[in-house]
Design a protein around this motif. Sequence first.
Motif, short mmCIF file in Angstrom:
data_model
loop_
_atom_site.label_atom_id
_atom_site.label_comp_id
_atom_site.label_asym_id
_atom_site.label_seq_id
_atom_site.Cartn_x
_atom_site.Cartn_y
_atom_site.Cartn_z
N UNK A 23 -11.56 -13.44 -3.76
CA UNK A 23 -10.68 -12.28 -3.68
C UNK A 23 -11.31 -11.11 -4.43
N UNK A 24 -11.62 -10.00 -3.75
CA UNK A 24 -12.18 -8.84 -4.46
C UNK A 24 -11.14 -8.26 -5.43
N UNK A 25 -11.60 -7.94 -6.63
CA UNK A 25 -10.74 -7.37 -7.66
C UNK A 25 -11.38 -6.10 -8.20
N UNK A 26 -10.65 -5.02 -8.17
CA UNK A 26 -11.11 -3.75 -8.73
C UNK A 26 -10.47 -3.57 -10.10
N UNK A 27 -11.28 -3.24 -11.09
CA UNK A 27 -10.78 -3.04 -12.45
C UNK A 27 -10.98 -1.58 -12.85
N UNK A 28 -9.91 -1.00 -13.42
CA UNK A 28 -9.97 0.40 -13.86
C UNK A 28 -9.05 0.57 -15.07
N UNK A 29 -9.63 0.96 -16.19
CA UNK A 29 -8.89 1.23 -17.42
C UNK A 29 -7.95 0.07 -17.79
N UNK A 30 -8.48 -1.15 -17.69
CA UNK A 30 -7.70 -2.30 -18.09
C UNK A 30 -6.69 -2.79 -17.06
N UNK A 31 -6.66 -2.14 -15.90
CA UNK A 31 -5.74 -2.54 -14.85
C UNK A 31 -6.52 -3.21 -13.70
N UNK A 32 -5.87 -4.12 -12.99
CA UNK A 32 -6.51 -4.86 -11.90
C UNK A 32 -5.83 -4.52 -10.58
N UNK A 33 -6.65 -4.42 -9.53
CA UNK A 33 -6.15 -4.06 -8.21
C UNK A 33 -6.78 -4.97 -7.16
N UNK A 34 -5.99 -5.32 -6.15
CA UNK A 34 -6.45 -6.19 -5.07
C UNK A 34 -6.61 -5.37 -3.79
N UNK A 35 -7.64 -5.68 -3.02
CA UNK A 35 -7.91 -4.93 -1.80
C UNK A 35 -6.77 -5.08 -0.79
N UNK A 36 -6.32 -3.93 -0.27
CA UNK A 36 -5.29 -3.91 0.77
C UNK A 36 -5.89 -3.60 2.13
N UNK A 37 -6.72 -2.53 2.19
CA UNK A 37 -7.26 -2.14 3.48
C UNK A 37 -8.56 -1.37 3.31
N UNK A 38 -9.45 -1.54 4.31
CA UNK A 38 -10.73 -0.84 4.34
C UNK A 38 -10.74 0.17 5.48
N UNK A 39 -11.43 1.29 5.27
CA UNK A 39 -11.57 2.32 6.30
C UNK A 39 -13.03 2.75 6.37
N UNK A 40 -13.47 3.10 7.57
CA UNK A 40 -14.83 3.59 7.75
C UNK A 40 -14.96 5.00 7.19
N UNK A 42 -15.73 7.76 8.57
CA UNK A 42 -15.11 8.81 9.39
C UNK A 42 -13.59 8.74 9.41
N UNK A 43 -13.02 7.76 8.71
CA UNK A 43 -11.56 7.61 8.67
C UNK A 43 -10.98 8.13 7.36
N UNK A 44 -11.60 9.14 6.79
CA UNK A 44 -11.19 9.65 5.48
C UNK A 44 -9.73 10.09 5.46
N UNK A 45 -9.32 10.86 6.48
CA UNK A 45 -7.95 11.36 6.51
C UNK A 45 -6.95 10.22 6.67
N UNK A 46 -7.30 9.24 7.48
CA UNK A 46 -6.41 8.10 7.67
C UNK A 46 -6.26 7.31 6.37
N UNK A 47 -7.36 7.15 5.66
CA UNK A 47 -7.32 6.42 4.39
C UNK A 47 -6.44 7.16 3.38
N UNK A 48 -6.60 8.47 3.29
CA UNK A 48 -5.79 9.24 2.34
C UNK A 48 -4.32 9.22 2.73
N UNK A 49 -4.05 9.30 4.02
CA UNK A 49 -2.67 9.27 4.49
C UNK A 49 -2.02 7.93 4.19
N UNK A 50 -2.76 6.85 4.43
CA UNK A 50 -2.26 5.51 4.15
C UNK A 50 -1.98 5.34 2.66
#
Length: 223
Positions: A23-40, A42-50
């Motif tokens: 399971x990929x885990x992202x760590x930032x300032x002592x907090x942990x996050x799990x991957x929800x979704x990936x975007x290519x 060219x899908x920058x706007x879709x990623x930001x909207x999501x």
Amino acid sequence: MFILKRQDVEITSIQHPKKDQQIPILSYQGQSFRLISLFKAEQAEEARSFWRDLTDNRGKACVLLEEPDRYSVWGKIRLEQLSNEDSKDEDAITPSFIQGCLLLVQALYFDVEDLLGNRQAKSFHKDFTKLLQKRNFPNTDSPDATKALLTVDPVKKLPLPSWREVHLYTLLQEVHHLGEEYFGNSNFAEGIDEILESMSSADKTQFMAWLNQFPEGKQWAIK
């Protein structure tokens, strides 16, 4: 919550307690996050909207990671949720919710097939496959897998995909748009009680209560 760059975070992986996968885990300032979704890329706007929809409308604690070749959205978790086999991921979804959503999608697909013909049904299948791939839905890697989601009874026969709540929000919203495109209105898949008749009474009641909690669900619940 945050928009971050790759140099801002540390990404590692941990062993899933029940499955043979990392399971990929992202760590930032002592907090942990799990991957929800990936975007290519060219899908920058879709990623930001999501990401904005999850943070602003769903109240989810999420980060948007911007990289040169892709974007990704991560949801906050507690690592003990994953390391403890008996605990539940805060974003884990009740199986009946997945079943109910798939029954609604299948009802629309069968309406397309019955009312518009086999050619349009094949077109709907292609459009459905594209949206699953575009939004990076898990367990939809093959044509057979996406076909099964449209045709195999999710209550009795279909092995349920490992989707999370955010996937169901997206599914209901995007497929409703598809239905409007095919029929020219939102008068499709009517008679929700009949559509959900294969579910137990308790599961149906629970699913309907969940469905009425958010806009994407209400537009189906009024059918």
